[in-house]
Design an enzyme around this catalytic site. Structure first.
Site, PDB file in Angstrom:
ATOM      1  N   GLU A 178      -3.900   0.001   8.134  1.00 34.79           N
ATOM      2  CA  GLU A 178      -2.723   0.280   8.966  1.00 34.79           C
ATOM      3  C   GLU A 178      -2.908  -0.381  10.319  1.00 34.79           C
ATOM      4  O   GLU A 178      -3.980  -0.321  10.911  1.00 34.79           O
ATOM      5  CB  GLU A 178      -2.520   1.784   9.203  1.00 34.79           C
ATOM      6  CG  GLU A 178      -2.040   2.577   8.019  1.00 34.79           C
ATOM      7  CD  GLU A 178      -1.774   4.037   8.385  1.00 34.79           C
ATOM      8  OE1 GLU A 178      -1.491   4.320   9.577  1.00 34.79           O
ATOM      9  OE2 GLU A 178      -1.861   4.890   7.498  1.00 34.79           O
TER      10      GLU A 178
ATOM     11  N   HIS B 152      -2.453  11.047   0.959  1.00 31.61           N
ATOM     12  CA  HIS B 152      -1.997  10.755   2.318  1.00 31.61           C
ATOM     13  C   HIS B 152      -1.272  11.988   2.852  1.00 31.61           C
ATOM     14  O   HIS B 152      -0.069  11.960   3.123  1.00 31.61           O
ATOM     15  CB  HIS B 152      -1.096   9.519   2.328  1.00 31.61           C
ATOM     16  CG  HIS B 152      -0.911   8.900   3.671  1.00 31.61           C
ATOM     17  ND1 HIS B 152      -0.973   7.538   3.901  1.00 31.61           N
ATOM     18  CD2 HIS B 152      -0.660   9.457   4.888  1.00 31.61           C
ATOM     19  CE1 HIS B 152      -0.758   7.284   5.181  1.00 31.61           C
ATOM     20  NE2 HIS B 152      -0.560   8.441   5.802  1.00 31.61           N
TER      21      HIS B 152
ATOM     22  N   ASN C  74      -7.771   2.109   9.705  1.00 32.08           N
ATOM     23  CA  ASN C  74      -6.482   2.120  10.389  1.00 32.08           C
ATOM     24  C   ASN C  74      -6.741   1.961  11.880  1.00 32.08           C
ATOM     25  O   ASN C  74      -7.435   2.782  12.482  1.00 32.08           O
ATOM     26  CB  ASN C  74      -5.749   3.433  10.116  1.00 32.08           C
ATOM     27  CG  ASN C  74      -5.415   3.629   8.642  1.00 32.08           C
ATOM     28  OD1 ASN C  74      -5.583   2.717   7.836  1.00 32.08           O
ATOM     29  ND2 ASN C  74      -4.952   4.806   8.285  1.00 32.08           N
TER      30      ASN C  74
ATOM     31  N   TYR D 240      -4.968   1.085  15.648  1.00 33.75           N
ATOM     32  CA  TYR D 240      -3.803   0.895  16.508  1.00 33.75           C
ATOM     33  C   TYR D 240      -4.196   0.638  17.961  1.00 33.75           C
ATOM     34  O   TYR D 240      -3.464  -0.004  18.689  1.00 33.75           O
ATOM     35  CB  TYR D 240      -2.906   2.140  16.463  1.00 33.75           C
ATOM     36  CG  TYR D 240      -2.254   2.387  15.135  1.00 33.75           C
ATOM     37  CD1 TYR D 240      -1.011   1.840  14.841  1.00 33.75           C
ATOM     38  CD2 TYR D 240      -2.879   3.163  14.165  1.00 33.75           C
ATOM     39  CE1 TYR D 240      -0.391   2.068  13.623  1.00 33.75           C
ATOM     40  CE2 TYR D 240      -2.266   3.402  12.933  1.00 33.75           C
ATOM     41  CZ  TYR D 240      -1.028   2.846  12.668  1.00 33.75           C
ATOM     42  OH  TYR D 240      -0.426   3.073  11.454  1.00 33.75           O
TER      43      TYR D 240
ATOM     44  N   GLU E 129      -7.105   8.755   6.493  1.00 30.99           N
ATOM     45  CA  GLU E 129      -7.299   9.388   7.800  1.00 30.99           C
ATOM     46  C   GLU E 129      -7.711  10.864   7.747  1.00 30.99           C
ATOM     47  O   GLU E 129      -6.971  11.754   8.170  1.00 30.99           O
ATOM     48  CB  GLU E 129      -6.033   9.236   8.659  1.00 30.99           C
ATOM     49  CG  GLU E 129      -5.732   7.810   9.014  1.00 30.99           C
ATOM     50  CD  GLU E 129      -4.596   7.659  10.026  1.00 30.99           C
ATOM     51  OE1 GLU E 129      -4.495   6.577  10.628  1.00 30.99           O
ATOM     52  OE2 GLU E 129      -3.826   8.619  10.221  1.00 30.99           O
TER      53      GLU E 129
ATOM     54  N   ARG F 207       0.859  -1.190   0.000  1.00 29.18           N
ATOM     55  CA  ARG F 207       0.000   0.000   0.000  1.00 29.18           C
ATOM     56  C   ARG F 207       0.892   1.235   0.000  1.00 29.18           C
ATOM     57  O   ARG F 207       1.637   1.468   0.949  1.00 29.18           O
ATOM     58  CB  ARG F 207      -0.923   0.003   1.231  1.00 29.18           C
ATOM     59  CG  ARG F 207      -1.819   1.233   1.248  1.00 29.18           C
ATOM     60  CD  ARG F 207      -2.683   1.306   2.498  1.00 29.18           C
ATOM     61  NE  ARG F 207      -3.372   2.594   2.485  1.00 29.18           N
ATOM     62  CZ  ARG F 207      -3.511   3.399   3.521  1.00 29.18           C
ATOM     63  NH1 ARG F 207      -3.025   3.060   4.704  1.00 29.18           N
ATOM     64  NH2 ARG F 207      -4.131   4.546   3.412  1.00 29.18           N
TER      65      ARG F 207
END
Length: 450
Positions: free
Chosen positions: A355, A118, A298, A300, A163, A74
């Site tokens: 991500e 991005h 994404n 985390y 994002e 990606r």
């Protein structure tokens, strides 16, 4: 049971974080190029001028990807490298770079997944108002067509934006990311709405001009809460905390995903933002709500909640000494079960984890290797949860580990290392970390060794 046979395994990067060559071969300035010049904007005065020098070392980097066994990569494209003014004249040298990179990936059996935006917004368009300008969605569509015209004979996997919570909220509201603005909430919402229009018009453009059958998605942050226990009450409280609004919260994922995937802003959000909402054009929601093939998220970390009085979500505070990564984010593997589950339940689209990864305290040991057992443990824990979600009925389509290599971590500069590959920024020497070799085994077994 586990991941499907055609599950996509890969790693991810962003153009500004790795490419360098910030002022070479006709590239225009981005808002990050400009903000990096501001004293104190980036820690230690670091810049993306050289970064990982991927622009010159892409063949070496693709060779490392192949050695690690990556099936997919990606990558994002630098808008101002292609269109120095954001619109208008095309920089052929910029396009040539991505041409060669895509060819190199395909020759090595690695499938490119392209993210169009991005965060490196063209400085020349920022001067015209950037995302605050109603025309910004048309500018993004023009840029998209240039990329699709050049690469869609070989590329058929696309993501529009990465994002928006960060580049709109941090960039236009909190001022900690480029372009470094602290605007009134009404203007932040306007920028966000125009960005969503840009997503919709980009999807239309890809569909219209792609030379190959294509798959299109979007990659917001999958901000998620997860239940304290597996009780029905806690699960519903976590779902409510994930998609509901307790005041005007611009990090709420539903605000950024509902328009694109359901065709409307969430009602609770409209009430919370009522005083600041921009004017919505008659056909805006139709434009934003385009057919898409998957949802990228994404992920985390997540927040633990339980059902309080009348089922209202209550935050469960983390225990003293809870595990955290080098960037001080909590280690919450449960997020990679509940985020795919909640988002798949709500949007009914295959889920791609675009991500996931961790910043660690990594260095080259005396034996010349990079031993990062904590990253291996982190990825193992998170991937086990994602696998469990797949076994429980989530259409899990793929996983992209962040990041392929250590790189420029935006306002944190080079102080955070997220990579599967260690980069010595003085010499540009690359060293595959232990986690990179571990991830190779995961990919080879399609996650059966987790």
């Amino acid at each position: 049971m586990g991941f499907k046979e055609d599950f996509v395994w890969g790693s991810a990067t962003a153009a500004y974080q790795i490419e360098g060559a910030a002022f070479e071969d006709g590239k225009g300035l981005s808002v990050w190029d400009t903000c990096c010049k501001r004293p104190g904007f980036v820690k230690h005065g670091h810049t993306g001028n050289v970064a990982c020098d991927h622009y010159h070392r892409y063949k070496e980097d693709v060779k490392l990807m192949k050695e690690m066994g990556l099936k997919a990569y990606r990558m994002s494209i630098s808008w101002p490298r292609i269109l120095p003014d954001g619109i208008g004249k095309i920089n052929e040298k910029g396009l040539d770079f991505y041409d060669k990179l895509v060819d190199e990936l395909l020759q090595n059996g690695i499938t490119p997944y392209i993210t169009l935006f991005h965060w490196d917004y063209p400085q020349e368009l920022y001067k015209k108002g950037g995302w605050l300008n109603r025309d910004s969605s048309n500018w993004f569509a023009e840029y998209t067509k240039v990329i699709v015209d050049r690469l869609s004979d070989r590329v058929n996997h696309w993501m529009t934006e990465n994002e928006p919570q960060c580049y709109i909220n941090l960039g236009h509201g909190e001022g900690t990311h480029a372009p470094g603005l602290k605007l009134d909430l009404s203007d932040v919402l306007l920028a966000g709405h125009n960005s969503l229009l840009g997503h919709g018009k980009a999807v239309q453009t890809i569909r219209k001009y792609s030379k190959l059958d294509c798959e299109i998605g979007y990659a917001p942050i999958g901000v998620v809460s997860f239940p304290d226990t597996n009780s029905k009450e806690d699960i519903e409280a976590a779902r409510k905390a994930t998609f509901g609004f307790d005041g005007p919260n611009l990090w709420n994922a539903a605000w950024w995903i509902d328009p694109a995937y359901l065709g409307h802003y969430p009602e609770e959000g409209l009430k919370a933002f009522e005083k600041w909402m921009p004017k919505i054009g008659a056909n805006d929601m139709e434009t934003i709500h385009q057919p898409v093939d998957f949802l990228g998220i994404n992920v985390y970390q997540g927040g633990r909640v339980r059902a309080g009085v009348s089922g209202k979500p209550e935050v469960v505070e983390l225990k003293a000494g809870y595990p955290e990564t080098a960037i001080k984010w909590p280690v919450t593997p449960e997020a990679l079960y509940w985020a795919p589950k909640f988002f798949y339940d709500r949007y009914k689209k295959p889920i791609v984890i675009t991500e996931n990864g961790m910043s660690g305290l990594d260095w080259v040991s005396l034996d010349g290797k990079v031993h990062d057992p904590q990253r291996i443990d982190y990825l193992n824990r998170y991937l086990k949860e994602y696998k469990r979600a797949a076994e429980d009925g989530v259409d899990a389509k793929g996983y992209f580990c962040w990041s392929l290599m250590d790189n420029f971590e935006w306002a944190e500069g080079y102080g955070e290392r997220f990579g599967l590959i260690h980069v010595d920024y003085e010499t540009q020497k690359r060293t595959i970390k232990d986690s990179g070799y571990w991830y190779k085994q995961v990919m080879e077994t399609n996650g059966e060794n987790l």
